[in-house]
Design an enzyme around this catalytic site. Structure first.
Site, PDB file in Angstrom:
ATOM      1  N   HIS A   8      54.159 -39.484   6.959  1.00  0.00           N
ATOM      2  CA  HIS A   8      54.518 -39.512   5.540  1.00  0.00           C
ATOM      3  C   HIS A   8      55.512 -38.399   5.183  1.00  0.00           C
ATOM      4  O   HIS A   8      55.672 -37.420   5.921  1.00  0.00           O
ATOM      5  CB  HIS A   8      53.258 -39.351   4.679  1.00  0.00           C
ATOM      6  CG  HIS A   8      52.518 -38.073   4.960  1.00  0.00           C
ATOM      7  ND1 HIS A   8      52.897 -36.848   4.440  1.00  0.00           N
ATOM      8  CD2 HIS A   8      51.422 -37.826   5.726  1.00  0.00           C
ATOM      9  CE1 HIS A   8      52.079 -35.906   4.855  1.00  0.00           C
ATOM     10  NE2 HIS A   8      51.166 -36.475   5.650  1.00  0.00           N
ATOM     11  N   GLU A  81      44.549 -40.005   8.159  1.00  0.00           N
ATOM     12  CA  GLU A  81      44.516 -38.721   8.849  1.00  0.00           C
ATOM     13  C   GLU A  81      43.109 -38.468   9.379  1.00  0.00           C
ATOM     14  O   GLU A  81      42.145 -39.130   8.976  1.00  0.00           O
ATOM     15  CB  GLU A  81      44.953 -37.598   7.893  1.00  0.00           C
ATOM     16  CG  GLU A  81      45.009 -36.199   8.496  1.00  0.00           C
ATOM     17  CD  GLU A  81      45.944 -36.084   9.686  1.00  0.00           C
ATOM     18  OE1 GLU A  81      45.568 -36.579  10.769  1.00  0.00           O
ATOM     19  OE2 GLU A  81      47.013 -35.463   9.535  1.00  0.00           O
TER      20      GLU A  81
END
Length: 212
Positions: A8, A81
């Protein structure tokens, strides 16, 4: 299959120096600019499917690719994550003050109570590979995920269940792209890792490389 793994753009958590894990931070202003540059990079790369972590910083980055490609982004919680439990939302300094035992280990695999274990991460990686093989054997797929998880996934592709026993050498920067191709024998070929030449000088200079 061609797989593009993408971290990201810079998030507010990155900007503030916080370890994020599953905490949901939006993109920073710089992260939004990085995402647009990333989308432009993918404008002329064929993609059959775009997947993203369901966390905002990843999904909004993926939407930038989708807007350039006029394609739908599908959320996939399996590419989130690493769950860092009590470490999430803290700076590294705060972590080492509150959890001094973490100094001797990687934050990603500290083994602290409440964090995702090596065994759980191994199962997650195996599941992702299996799903990609079943559903997208001949496709070109982009997955927008997170620096920590991407580095672990790459280790899993190389070493399988033994990935946790070896030092992870990968640095994964904001909006960097990693291209992996699977052959007919389903052996991964790494074309490149952590490529970010689509970013402007400003965006590269502002990278928070080590913050999850």
């Amino acid at each position: 299959m061609n797989l593009y793994l993408i971290r990201h753009g810079e998030s507010e958590g990155n900007r503030l120096g916080k370890i994020q894990g599953w905490h949901d931070f939006p993109l920073s202003d710089l992260g939004k600019r990085q995402a647009l540059q990333l989308g432009n990079f993918f404008k002329h790369i064929h993609l059959d499917h775009i997947y993203s972590s369901d966390l905002t910083r990843a999904y909004d980055t993926a939407l930038a690719i989708g807007s350039y490609k006029d394609q739908t982004v599908h959320k996939w919680e399996k590419v989130r994550e690493v769950n860092l439990g009590p470490l999430q939302g803290l700076t590294r300094k705060e972590i080492y003050e509150q959890f001094p035992q973490a100094k001797e280990k990687s934050i990603l695999t500290s083994g602290l109570e409440g964090t995702e274990s090596v065994e759980e991460l191994t199962k997650r990686c195996a599941y992702i590979v299996d799903q990609l093989k079943r559903a997208h054997y001949k496709d070109d797929v982009a997955i927008v995920s997170h620096g920590g998880f991407i580095s672990i996934f790459l280790m899993y592709l190389m070493l399988g269940e033994n990935w946790g026993e070896v030092h992870r050498p990968f640095q994964i920067g904001n909006t960097s792209v990693t291209h992996i191709e699977w052959t007919k024998s389903w052996k991964p070929l790494f074309h490149y890792v952590n490529r970010d030449h689509h970013l402007t000088t400003e965006a590269i200079a502002s990278q928070k490389m080590g913050l999850l």
